[in-house]
Design a protein around this motif. Structure first.
Motif, PDB file in Angstrom:
ATOM      1  N   ARG A  18     226.822  99.764  54.791  1.00 17.11           N
ATOM      2  CA  ARG A  18     227.424  98.550  55.330  1.00 17.11           C
ATOM      3  C   ARG A  18     228.828  98.302  54.781  1.00 17.11           C
ATOM      4  O   ARG A  18     229.555  97.473  55.307  1.00 17.11           O
ATOM      5  CB  ARG A  18     226.505  97.360  55.045  1.00 17.11           C
ATOM      6  N   LYS A  19     229.213  98.983  53.711  1.00 17.93           N
ATOM      7  CA  LYS A  19     230.570  98.845  53.185  1.00 17.93           C
ATOM      8  C   LYS A  19     231.489  99.771  53.983  1.00 17.93           C
ATOM      9  O   LYS A  19     231.829 100.876  53.558  1.00 17.93           O
ATOM     10  CB  LYS A  19     230.601  99.177  51.694  1.00 17.93           C
ATOM     11  N   LEU A  20     231.880  99.288  55.170  1.00 17.71           N
ATOM     12  CA  LEU A  20     232.676 100.120  56.069  1.00 17.71           C
ATOM     13  C   LEU A  20     234.019 100.481  55.457  1.00 17.71           C
ATOM     14  O   LEU A  20     234.620 101.492  55.804  1.00 17.71           O
ATOM     15  CB  LEU A  20     232.870  99.404  57.405  1.00 17.71           C
ATOM     16  N   GLY A  21     234.487  99.661  54.540  1.00 20.61           N
ATOM     17  CA  GLY A  21     235.772  99.920  53.907  1.00 20.61           C
ATOM     18  C   GLY A  21     235.786 101.172  53.070  1.00 20.61           C
ATOM     19  O   GLY A  21     236.861 101.659  52.679  1.00 20.61           O
ATOM     20  N   TRP A  27     239.272 104.895  61.312  1.00 18.46           N
ATOM     21  CA  TRP A  27     238.866 103.955  62.363  1.00 18.46           C
ATOM     22  C   TRP A  27     237.703 103.089  61.885  1.00 18.46           C
ATOM     23  O   TRP A  27     237.712 101.869  62.081  1.00 18.46           O
ATOM     24  CB  TRP A  27     238.474 104.735  63.617  1.00 18.46           C
ATOM     25  N   VAL A  28     236.717 103.683  61.236  1.00 20.30           N
ATOM     26  CA  VAL A  28     235.583 102.915  60.718  1.00 20.30           C
ATOM     27  C   VAL A  28     236.059 101.946  59.635  1.00 20.30           C
ATOM     28  O   VAL A  28     235.644 100.780  59.606  1.00 20.30           O
ATOM     29  CB  VAL A  28     234.492 103.857  60.154  1.00 20.30           C
ATOM     30  N   ARG A  29     236.956 102.400  58.736  1.00 20.27           N
ATOM     31  CA  ARG A  29     237.453 101.531  57.653  1.00 20.27           C
ATOM     32  C   ARG A  29     238.147 100.296  58.205  1.00 20.27           C
ATOM     33  O   ARG A  29     238.140  99.235  57.585  1.00 20.27           O
ATOM     34  CB  ARG A  29     238.422 102.295  56.752  1.00 20.27           C
ATOM     35  N   SER A  30     238.722 100.438  59.393  1.00 23.55           N
ATOM     36  CA  SER A  30     239.458  99.299  59.963  1.00 23.55           C
ATOM     37  C   SER A  30     238.549  98.135  60.322  1.00 23.55           C
ATOM     38  O   SER A  30     239.035  97.035  60.585  1.00 23.55           O
ATOM     39  CB  SER A  30     240.237  99.752  61.204  1.00 23.55           C
ATOM     40  N   ASP A 464     233.312 110.003  66.159  1.00 26.59           N
ATOM     41  CA  ASP A 464     233.670 109.030  65.118  1.00 26.59           C
ATOM     42  C   ASP A 464     232.983 107.693  65.441  1.00 26.59           C
ATOM     43  O   ASP A 464     233.367 107.012  66.396  1.00 26.59           O
ATOM     44  CB  ASP A 464     235.189 108.858  65.099  1.00 26.59           C
ATOM     45  N   PHE A 465     231.980 107.323  64.678  1.00 19.82           N
ATOM     46  CA  PHE A 465     231.236 106.093  64.973  1.00 19.82           C
ATOM     47  C   PHE A 465     230.542 105.583  63.717  1.00 19.82           C
ATOM     48  O   PHE A 465     230.499 106.261  62.693  1.00 19.82           O
ATOM     49  CB  PHE A 465     230.201 106.330  66.079  1.00 19.82           C
ATOM     50  N   PHE A 466     230.038 104.373  63.817  1.00 17.95           N
ATOM     51  CA  PHE A 466     229.221 103.826  62.722  1.00 17.95           C
ATOM     52  C   PHE A 466     228.023 103.096  63.321  1.00 17.95           C
ATOM     53  O   PHE A 466     228.045 102.665  64.474  1.00 17.95           O
ATOM     54  CB  PHE A 466     230.034 102.913  61.799  1.00 17.95           C
TER      55      PHE A 466
END
Length: 966
Positions: A18-21, A27-30, A464-466
Motif C-alpha cells: 500500500r506504500k505506493l511511494g 507511474w505507480v509512485r505518482s 505497469d499497474f498496481f
C-alpha cells in the motif's frame, strides 16, 4: 483460485504494497498518498480499519474524533482505538459526533473544521456513520479548502437524499419502487393552490429562488414548490407546519392503499440510514382483498404519528429542516440486494453485489456476496447435480445482477460519483427496484473486498499497474488523485464471502446496551474480525482489557468475515468461526448464538436459498416455539426412565432365569451409567439454547425418520453424537476447562466406540454412510464376513453396548416434529416457504417473551425492558405518554427507550394505574435493564407460578416423549 494466485506470482511488476511511494515504477509512485493528512470523524470498526489502512499506506499524520457520549455517559466504554493511537495530540474530543439539533449540527461542523485547521489536517474521512452522507457537512468541508474522503457535495445532494436520488434514477431509466417522492411539495401546493400564490410566498418571505425558475411557466406547481422549499431550507424557515405535512401524508397513503390493495406502505425519511427514519403502516389491510373506505382511513390514520417518529429519529424536526418523507409501496416478498460502486466523476465501476436480506428492525444481520462469477459457479454445480429448479432460480438471479450492475454504473455517472457508494435495490423474483444510494462506504464493504480487488493500469504501459484490495484505500486514492486515476479492472479474489454482524442484542435480537466484555477468544486462522480494537490486549501484561458496550450509538461490537470457493465454503467457514468464538462478560448479551443457528440452518437446507427481508421475524418465532417445547424436556429424568425401561425389558425377557436377570441387569446398568453424562450433557446444551438447537436440527434432518410413531436412525447415532460434540465446540481439549468440553472418560468411551465401527466398516467394505446396512448385518444371529461364532457374539454384544441409550438423542428430533420445525423450508426454486402461523403478530410477540422473558419485577411496578435512554413522550412538545394517576390499558405506549440508534416504543403488558413516575431528570436519562420506572396498581393481581407443578408437568411430558424412542 489457483489461477488467481498464479496471477499474482507470475507478474513481477505488480505492486500490492500500500506504500505506493516506494514502488519501482514512477507511474505507480505518482499515486502515493503519504502526504495526505486525514481526520477520522467516525467510530467503531471503520475507524480502526481506517487507522490500519492509512498506516499501511504510509500516512503518518492522521487523527481521530472521540465522542464524550462513549466515554463519559458510559464509563469504561473509552474508544479501544486509543490502545493503538497513544499520541494524545491526535485525539480530539467533541460532545457527540453530529449534534442533537440543527443548531448543534452546524456547531459541530464548524468545530470539526476548526480542529482540522488547528492540527494541520487536510482531509476528513467520515466512514459509514453520522455525517458521512450529510451534503451540508461535505460542502462545508470543501468550502473550507479541505478534501472529503468520500463522494463530493454535489454527488451527496444528487444521490444521498432519497427523493433526489429517485428523481435522478427515473431520468436515466432506472427501475424504481412505486410511490411519492415530493410530499412536502404537495403539502405546500395544498396550502398555496396557484402559481400566483406560490410566487407571492417567495416575495413575502424574501426567498432566493432562481429568476429563470420563477419565470418558467412550463414548470408544474409541484416542481416550482420544490424549488421554493429549497430556498426556504437555505434561509432556515418553515413554509408549512408538521401538522400540515402529516395531514398530506395521510391523504397520500389513503390513495396508495386504494391503488395497491393488500399492500403495506413504507414511510421513509430522505436522510438517515442503517434503518433509521423508516416506518411501515397498513398491516391490517394485508389480508383484505377489497378494503372499505373506513378500513383504509383507519390504516392511514397511523401515518401522522409515524411521520413525527421519523422526523424525530433523524433529527429533522427543527425549523428550516428538510422534512420530506418518501411514501413507497412496501414490496412484501423482497430481497435486499446492493451493488458496490466506485467512481472518479468520469468513470464508474460496479464491483458485484451483496445480499443483505437477513435483517431485522431494518438492521442488517448477515450479508453474503452476490457476484457473476459466484452465481455462474453455482449454476454449474446445480446442473451437474440435475437440480432444475435451482438452476432456473440461479440463472434468474444472474440476469437480475447484471441489470443492477449496469443500471448502477449508469446512475453513478449521472450523479458524478467520485468515490465509493452503494446502489441499493429490492429484488422480487426476476424483478428489481432501485431503492436508494448510500453515498458512503458500507458496513459490509469487506464482503466485496474479499471477492474483488482493483487493478489500476498505466494507460501507456499495460505491464505497469498496481493492485488495491481495500475500498478505504481506494477512497483515499480518489480523494488525493481523483481525475488522474484510470478506470480499474476488477480482479476476482474469491467467489464467495460472508459477514455476520456481532451485535449487542439479546436472544430475541432486541438491543442490549451496557454489558461489560471481560473475555474474547482469539481469532481463528483465516478469520477476519473487525472489532475496533476491543481484542487488543494489554501490551504489558498480555491480558484482555475489559470493555463496556455503550448504548449511545449502534449495537455493533464486531464484524466477522469469511471467504470461500463458493457460498457453502464461506458459510461453513463462518460456522466454524462462530462455533469457536467465546465472548463473556457481565450483563452481556450478543447475537452470536443466533448467527450460529442461522448459518447452520442454511447449511442444512440450502445456502443458495432466497430469504426475503421478512424471514428473520418468523424464523425467530419458530426458534421461540422450539424453546417453549424444549423447556418441557428433562434429559436427566429421561435417562433415569430409560434405565428403568431397559431393566423392565431384561426382567421380562429372562423371567424364568433369575440368575441371568441379575447378571444382565448389572451389565446394562454399568453400560448406561458410563453413558450418563456422555448423553445428557450435549442434550442439555442443545435444549437450553434454541438458536443452537435450530442449527443442529437443520444439519441432522436427514439422519432419521419417523415410522409408526418411532424414531428410526438413518446414520450411526454414535457418529452423530460425536458430531454433536463438535457442533457444540465440546470436543476434547485437555487445555480447556472440563465444564466446557466432553469429559475425558466420556471422550475415551466415544473414541473407542467410533474405532469399533470403523473396524467393522473396513471388515465389511462399507462406506461411512452405510450404517443401515451395517446395522442389518449385526442383527443376524448367524456370523457374517467369515467371523467365528464366538467373536461374532462378542461383536454383537459390543454393538448393543455402544448403541444402548443412544435412542435418547432421538428425543430432540421429536421436539422438531412437535413444533413443525421443518415446515419452514426451502423449495426447489430456492424460495423459502414461511408457514402462515409464523407471521401471526400475537404469536411473534409471545415468542419474543419466551426467548427473553421480561426482567423480574414486583407486582406494583413496571421496569425498563433494557438499558438505554428514556423518553416519556413522542417528541419535544408532545404530550407525556403517562402521568401520575392515569389509568393505562394493555398495549398502550408507556415510554420510549433509545438504545443503539433505535427508538423503541414500549407498550403496557397489562392494564393498571400509574401511581408514581420514578425517573428523575426527565427525558434523556440513562436507565438500565430491570430499573423500576413506574409504581403502579395493576387491574388484576398476579399469581406466582408453582415450581413443583411445573416440574411435574415437565416429567409427564418427558415420559410421553420417551414412548417414541424406547
Amino acid at each position: 483460485m489457483a489461477q488467481q494466485i498464479d496471477y499474482y506470482i507470475n507478474n513481477p511488476l505488480i505492486h500490492k504494497d500500500r506504500k505506493l511511494g516506494q514502488a519501482s515504477s514512477e507511474w505507480v509512485r505518482s499515486f502515493s498518498c503519504e502526504d495526505l493528512k486525514p481526520l477520522i470523524v467516525c467510530r467503531g470498526p471503520i475507524r480502526k480499519e481506517a487507522m490500519d489502512v492509512y498506516e499501511e499506506m504510509g500516512i503518518a499524520h492522521y487523527g481521530i474524533l472521540l465522542s464524550e457520549k462513549d466515554s463519559i455517559v458510559y464509563p469504561n466504554a473509552l474508544a479501544p482505538e486509543l490502545r493503538k493511537l497513544t499520541d494524545s495530540t491526535r485525539v480530539h474530543r467533541v460532545p457527540d459526533y453530529s449534534g442533537a439539533s440543527k443548531e448543534e449540527r452546524v456547531e459541530r461542523i464548524n468545530q470539526i473544521i476548526q480542529i482540522a485547521r488547528d492540527n494541520d489536517y487536510d482531509a476528513v474521512f467520515a466512514g459509514y456513520g453520522f455525517m458521512a452522507e450529510d451534503d451540508e457537512f461535505v460542502a462545508a468541508i470543501e468550502n473550507a479548502g479541505l478534501k472529503f474522503i468520500g463522494p463530493c457535495a454535489a454527488t451527496q445532494t444528487g444521490a444521498g437524499k432519497k427523493d433526489e436520488a429517485k428523481r435522478t434514477a427515473l431520468s436515466v431509466n432506472v427501475s424504481v419502487t412505486p410511490g411519492i417522492d415530493n410530499v412536502t411539495a404537495r403539502t405546500l401546493v395544498k396550502k398555496h393552490k396557484s402559481r400566483e400564490a406560490l410566487l407571492a410566498l417567495v416575495k413575502a418571505d424574501d426567498l432566493k429562488v432562481d429568476a429563470k425558475v420563477l419565470k418558467d411557466t412550463t414548470l408544474t406547481l409541484e416542481a416550482l414548490a420544490d424549488q421554493i422549499l429549497f430556498a426556504a431550507y437555505a434561509k432556515g424557515i418553515d413554509l408549512f407546519s408538521v401538522e400540515e405535512l402529516c395531514a398530506q401524508v395521510q391523504i397520500e397513503t389513503m390513495e396508495m392503499f386504494r391503488n395497491y390493495p393488500q399492500s403495506r406502505i413504507r414511510l421513509k425519511a430522505i436522510g438517515g440510514g442503517g434503518g433509521k427514519g423508516q416506518r411501515i403502516l397498513g398491516v391490517s389491510l394485508l389480508t383484505v382483498k377489497n378494503p372499505s373506505d373506513a378500513q383504509i382511513a383507519a390504516a392511514a390514520a397511523e401515518a401522522p404519528g409515524l411521520v413525527r417518529e421519523i422526523l424525530n429519529e433523524v433529527k429533522a424536526n427543527g425549523v428550516g429542516d428538510n422534512k420530506n418523507v418518501l411514501i413507497e409501496l412496501n414490496i412484501e416478498q423482497t430481497r435486499h440486494n446492493e451493488i458496490q460502486l466506485l467512481g472518479n466523476g468520469q468513470w464508474c465501476i460496479a464491483l458485484g453485489g451483496r445480499d443483505c436480506s437477513l435483517q431485522m428492525h431494518e438492521q442488517k444481520l448477515l450479508e453474503v456476496s452476490v457476484t457473476q462469477e459466484g452465481l455462474s459457479a453455482a449454476i454449474a454445480r446445480a446442473k451437474a447435480a440435475g437440480r432444475k429448479g435451482e438452476i432456473a432460480a440461479l440463472e434468474s438471479d444472474l440476469k437480475v445482477l447484471k441489470r443492477m450492475e449496469e443500471e448502477s454504473e449508469r446512475f453513478g455517472l449521472a450523479v458524478g460519483l467520485d468515490s465509493a457508494s452503494t446502489f441499493e435495490c429490492i429484488v422480487d423474483r426476476d424483478r428489481h427496484f432501485f431503492m436508494e444510494v448510500n453515498t458512503r462506504i458500507q458496513v459490509e464493504h469487506r464482503v466485496t473486498e474479499l471477492c474483488y480487488s482493483l487493478k489500476f493500469t498505466n494507460p501507456k504501459d499495460k505491464k505497469d499497474f498496481f493492485i488495491v484490495e481495500s475500498l478505504v484505500e481506494a477512497m483515499a486514492l480518489l480523494a488525493r488523485h481523483k481525475e488522474r486515476l484510470p478506470k480499474p479492472e476488477r480482479i476476482v479474489r474469491f467467489n464467495a464471502s460472508a459477514e455476520a454482524r456481532l451485535n449487542a442484542t439479546d436472544a430475541s435480537l432486541s438491543p442490549h446496551a451496557g454489558g461489560m466484555i471481560r473475555y474474547w477468544s482469539k481469532p481463528l486462522e483465516g478469520e477476519i474480525r473487525d472489532d475496533q480494537g476491543i481484542c487488543m490486549v494489554n501490551p504489558d501484561t498480555g491480558l484482555f482489557m475489559r470493555y463496556k458496550v455503550a448504548g449511545a450509538y449502534d449495537s455493533n461490537i464486531a464484524l466477522l468475515l469469511t471467504k470461500g470457493e463458493d457460498r457453502l465454503d464461506s458459510y461453513e467457514s463462518l460456522a466454524k468461526v462462530l462455533c469457536h468464538t467465546k465472548i463473556r462478560g457481565t450483563d452481556l448479551a450478543t447475537n452470536l448464538e443466533f448467527h450460529y443457528g442461522l448459518v447452520n440452518w442454511f447449511i442444512g437446507t440450502n445456502v443458495n436459498a432466497k430469504p426475503t427481508t421478512r424471514f428473520v421475524v418468523p424464523y425467530l418465532t419458530l426458534v421461540g416455539i422450539l424453546k417453549e417445547e424444549a423447556s418441557k424436556l428433562d434429559p436427566i429424568y429421561a435417562f433415569l426412565q430409560m434405565k428403568k425401561h431397559y431393566a423392565k425389558e431384561i426382567s421380562e425377557r429372562f423371567a424364568d432365569q433369575p440368575e441371568v436377570v441379575n447378571a444382565e441387569l448389572k451389565n446394562i446398568s454399568e453400560i448406561l451409567d458410563r453413558k450418563g453424562t456422555l448423553l445428557t450433557r450435549p442434550m442439555e446444551r442443545l435444549l437450553e439454547d434454541p438458536h443452537v438447537l435450530s442449527g443442529w436440527l437443520s444439519l441432522n434432518k436427514k439422519n432419521f425418520r419417523i415410522e409408526a410413531g418411532k424414531v428410526v436412525w438413518l446414520r450411526n447415532p454414535l457418529v452423530i453424537l460425536d458430531e454433536t460434540y463438535g457442533y457444540l465446540n465440546m470436543s476434547f481439549r485437555p487445555e480447556e476447562p472440563a465444564a466446557e468440553v466432553i469429559w475425558s472418560h466420556d471422550a475415551a468411551l466415544l473414541e473407542k466406540g467410533l474405532r469399533f465401527y470403523d473396524t467393522l466398516r473396513e471388515k465389511f467394505a462399507l462406506g461411512k454412510e452405510d450404517y443401515f446396512k451395517l446395522n442389518e448385518l449385526l442383527q443376524k444371529d448367524k456370523p457374517q464376513g467369515g467371523i467365528d461364532p464366538k467373536t461374532w457374539e462378542a461383536v454383537r454384544s459390543a454393538h448393543f453396548g455402544y448403541e444402548a441409550g443412544l435412542e435418547l438423542l432421538g428425543l430432540i428430533f421429536l421436539v422438531a416434529e412437535n413444533t413443525r420445525f421443518w415446515d419452514l423450508r426451502v423449495e426447489e426454486d430456492m424460495e423459502i416457504t414461511i408457514p402462515e402461523y409464523l407471521t401471526d403478530p400475537e404469536l411473534q410477540a409471545r415468542m419474543k417473551k419466551i426467548l427473553v422473558p421480561p426482567p423480574a419485577t414486583k407486582a406494583d411496578e413496571i421496569v425498563s425492558v433494557c438499558g438505554g435512554m428514556y423518553y416519556g413522550q413522542e417528541a419535544p412538545g408532545m404530550p407525556k405518554f403517562v402521568e401520575p394517576g392515569m389509568h393505562f390499558d394493555k398495549g398502550q405506549p408507556l415510554y420510549i427507550i433509545e438504545v443503539m440508534k433505535m427508538f423503541n416504543k414500549v407498550y403496557a403488558p397489562f392494564s393498571g394505574t400509574i401511581d408514581k413516575i420514578l425517573i428523575e431528570g426527565g427525558d434523556g436519562v440513562i436507565v438500565s435493564k430491570g430499573q423500576p420506572l413506574f409504581k403502579i396498581t395493576p387491574d388484576e393481581m398476579f399469581v406466582e407460578v408453582d415450581s413443583r407443578a411445573v416440574e411435574k408437568e415437565r416429567r409427564a411430558k418427558t415420559a410421553e416423549y420417551l414412548k417414541a424412542v424406547l
